[in-house]
Scaffold this motif. Sequence first.
Motif, PDB file in Angstrom:
ATOM      1  N   THR A   1       1.155  -1.244   0.431  1.00  0.00           N
ATOM      2  CA  THR A   1       0.233  -0.280   0.338  1.00  0.00           C
ATOM      3  C   THR A   1       0.935   1.341   0.352  1.00  0.00           C
ATOM      4  O   THR A   1       0.419   2.024  -1.227  1.00  0.00           O
ATOM      5  CB  THR A   1      -0.934  -0.210   1.243  1.00  0.00           C
TER       6      THR A   1
ATOM      7  N   SER B   1       1.159   4.087  -3.053  1.00  0.00           N
ATOM      8  CA  SER B   1       0.987   5.632  -2.225  1.00  0.00           C
ATOM      9  C   SER B   1       2.756   6.389  -2.782  1.00  0.00           C
ATOM     10  O   SER B   1       2.326   7.670  -3.601  1.00  0.00           O
ATOM     11  CB  SER B   1       1.167   5.847  -0.889  1.00  0.00           C
TER      12      SER B   1
ATOM     13  N   ASP C   1      -3.575   5.320  -6.856  1.00  0.00           N
ATOM     14  CA  ASP C   1      -4.411   5.578  -5.938  1.00  0.00           C
ATOM     15  C   ASP C   1      -5.844   5.135  -5.854  1.00  0.00           C
ATOM     16  O   ASP C   1      -6.107   4.895  -4.269  1.00  0.00           O
ATOM     17  CB  ASP C   1      -4.982   7.300  -5.409  1.00  0.00           C
TER      18      ASP C   1
END
Length: 173
Positions: free
Chosen positions: A9, A13, A54
Amino acid sequence: MDPQNAPLTARYSLAAARARVIADIARDRWTTPETMPVLWQIAEHLEAAAQRFDAHTPSPIVDLEACEALWAADTLAEQHPHTRFAVDFTRYVLALLGGRPLPLPGRLDPVSPQFARREARIAHTIVMLHADDEQQAEQPNAWIREVMDAWRTWVQLSAEVRVDNARPCNRHP
């Protein structure tokens, strides 16, 4: 935290952030009026990739639309060398997700010693930036800006070397 060893994750980002920073670089880059629309298109493709990163649920399989947007940005840069983006510059975005190595400059083989010194200096800068894990982790936006700046200088030098090497006085018999 090492970006390559961050959770998936966080890497997504970071990839989105890198794509946005490079898009900003494209928008801010000074060039001829003919090249400006190409830079803006490159920025749009990078923004599209960032939005997909995203929106996409992080997985080991990278979102196809994000990859296509990055490929489109790379293709535009390759077709328009006056943008002064290196070939495969989007690997800096994808390296976070697929473990691909960061690109290194190839040899320019300049005839003139002053160009050879500049080549060595710029290549060394790129290698040292790649090795700067601390700045990558603590100042990722500044790091990617420095990397893109070094590559811009490299692309500019490669154009100068092509011209210089093609001079009749620099050709080998």
